[in-house]
Design a protein around this motif. Structure first.
Motif, short mmCIF file in Angstrom:
data_model
loop_
_atom_site.label_atom_id
_atom_site.label_comp_id
_atom_site.label_asym_id
_atom_site.label_seq_id
_atom_site.Cartn_x
_atom_site.Cartn_y
_atom_site.Cartn_z
N SER A 1 0.83 -1.21 0.00
CA SER A 1 0.00 0.00 0.00
C SER A 1 0.86 1.25 0.00
O SER A 1 0.55 2.24 -0.68
N ALA A 2 1.96 1.21 0.75
CA ALA A 2 2.86 2.37 0.78
C ALA A 2 3.50 2.59 -0.59
O ALA A 2 3.65 3.74 -1.04
N GLY A 3 3.86 1.49 -1.25
CA GLY A 3 4.43 1.62 -2.59
C GLY A 3 3.42 2.12 -3.60
O GLY A 3 3.73 2.95 -4.47
N ALA A 4 2.18 1.65 -3.50
CA ALA A 4 1.13 2.08 -4.43
C ALA A 4 0.77 3.55 -4.23
O ALA A 4 0.26 4.19 -5.16
N TRP B 1 3.16 7.27 -9.42
CA TRP B 1 3.63 6.42 -10.51
C TRP B 1 3.42 7.04 -11.88
O TRP B 1 3.66 6.38 -12.90
N SER B 2 2.99 8.32 -11.91
CA SER B 2 2.96 9.01 -13.19
C SER B 2 4.37 9.27 -13.69
O SER B 2 4.60 9.48 -14.88
N ASN B 3 5.32 9.25 -12.74
CA ASN B 3 6.75 9.34 -13.08
C ASN B 3 7.43 8.09 -12.53
O ASN B 3 7.93 8.08 -11.40
N PRO B 4 7.41 6.98 -13.30
CA PRO B 4 7.88 5.68 -12.77
C PRO B 4 9.31 5.70 -12.28
O PRO B 4 9.62 5.10 -11.25
N ASP C 1 13.09 5.27 -7.77
CA ASP C 1 14.20 5.84 -6.99
C ASP C 1 13.82 5.99 -5.52
O ASP C 1 14.62 5.73 -4.63
N VAL C 2 12.58 6.43 -5.28
CA VAL C 2 12.11 6.60 -3.90
C VAL C 2 12.04 5.24 -3.20
O VAL C 2 12.49 5.08 -2.05
N MET C 3 11.48 4.24 -3.87
CA MET C 3 11.33 2.91 -3.27
C MET C 3 12.66 2.26 -2.93
O MET C 3 12.78 1.51 -1.96
N ILE D 1 13.14 2.18 5.40
CA ILE D 1 13.13 2.19 6.87
C ILE D 1 11.80 2.74 7.39
O ILE D 1 11.18 2.15 8.29
N ASP D 2 11.36 3.87 6.83
CA ASP D 2 10.10 4.47 7.28
C ASP D 2 8.92 3.54 7.01
O ASP D 2 8.01 3.39 7.86
N THR D 3 8.91 2.91 5.83
CA THR D 3 7.80 2.03 5.47
C THR D 3 7.76 0.78 6.34
O THR D 3 6.70 0.38 6.85
N PHE D 4 8.91 0.14 6.54
CA PHE D 4 8.96 -1.06 7.39
C PHE D 4 8.58 -0.72 8.82
O PHE D 4 7.85 -1.48 9.48
#
Length: 329
Positions: free
Chosen positions: A82-85, A89-92, A97-99, A106-109
């Motif tokens: 969900s965090a990745g989605a 993604w209009s700029n893949p 790069d962010v992912m 670290i923040d997402t986990f």
């Protein structure tokens, strides 16, 4: 007027020949593409199990830290997904790069784990340390993937260049090493000159780049002459201002065509597919540009050898003249 038309007609043929070399050798695009894909597959076969192992170890560490509080791995994965989605993604490429950044991981986990553990704030420091450790392991596997991508790109380049060379300008192995040594020396010299001029005057880097293009064209023609034209055609017929300018123009056109194809590629496909197609396109353009001088010189040398040579007749007039003189006396 006829001389001018002939002059530009010959130069046009040089440009057309260079473009023909480029488009004909696009048939080899699946060779570097396949080798690059193989490198990606090997890298992913190492990355995916490594990431799964690191996440499982992270979950185990958190369970141990929280005195046996169970964490549903599927729920953890859904939270990360969900965090990745939620990224733009209009700029893949920017989203990827962010992912791949350690901060986002670290923040997402951390957020996923705290959302699944009641009173997770009590173990915030320990959980953060475990997350940082897991992200460090994942980063190592990501580097392994990049290394295999680079190996695939280089391997595909070398294999495809062998095929392109056979198509354009085949040469002996010892000549290959001789030219490679000269190219390496030129690259180091031009790089050093560019950096040195930039330290003296920053705008000079533009002049240095233009000078590098000219020097590369001159050296490429001279190397090609030594490999394919020595003692077959005059050096001044190969290495001259006109040929340097036309070679530079030919390579510039190929570069522009490649940029257009790469741009169309990224418009039609997504960032991942676009990357895998763009790399072979760029590699083939670099190969053809590096071999255009050899193709030109080889054709010029063949044409020179095919020209009818002036016949050398024995001087038989002198004895006849002498006999006539004696008869007159």
């Amino acid at each position: 007027m006829q001389k001018i038309i002939k002059f530009f007609s010959r130069d046009r043929q040089m440009i057309l020949k260079s473009l023909k070399n480029y488009f004909v050798n696009l048939k080899y695009i699946f060779t570097p593409l396949g080798v690059l894909a193989l490198g990606a597959i090997i890298g992913l076969s190492i990355l995916v199990p490594g990431v799964i192992s690191a996440v499982n170890e992270l979950i185990d560490n958190v369970v141990e830290l929280t005195n046996g509080v169970e964490i549903n791995l599927s729920a953890f994965g859904n939270s990360v997904w969900s965090a990745g989605a939620a990224l733009d993604w209009s700029n893949p490429s920017a989203a990827i790069d962010v992912m791949l950044s350690e901060t986002w991981l670290i923040d997402t986990f951390n957020g996923a784990i705290h959302a699944l553990i009641p009173n997770g704030e009590e173990y915030a420091v320990q959980i953060t340390e475990a997350v940082v450790q897991a992200v460090a392991v994942i980063s190592v596997y990501a580097i392994v993937l990049v290394v295999w991508l680079v190996i695939g790109a280089i391997g595909g380049f070398l294999l495809t260049k062998l095929l392109v060379r056979r198509e354009i300008a085949k040469r002996a192995l010892w000549k290959y090493f001789l030219v490679a040594l000269a190219d390496g020396t030129l690259t180091v010299a031009v790089t050093w000159l560019t950096v040195w001029l930039a330290t003296l005057w920053t705008p000079s880097i533009i002049i240095s780049i233009l000078l590098a293009f000219v020097l590369c064209s001159v050296v490429a023609l001279f190397e090609a002459y030594m490999v394919h034209g020595f003692k077959k055609v005059a050096c001044k017929e190969i290495v001259n201002i006109k040929n340097v300018a036309m070679l530079w123009l030919s390579n510039l056109i190929i570069f522009a065509v490649t940029c257009a194809l790469v741009a169309i590629d990224f418009v039609i496909f997504n960032a991942v597919v676009g990357f895998f197609i763009a790399v072979p396109l760029i590699e083939i353009s670099v190969m053809v540009i590096s071999l255009n001088a050899e193709a030109y010189v080889k054709a010029a040398a063949t044409a020179a050898q095919a020209r009818p040579q002036p016949s050398v007749l024995p001087d038989i007039a002198q004895p006849e003249a002498a006999a006539t003189t004696e008869a007159a006396d």
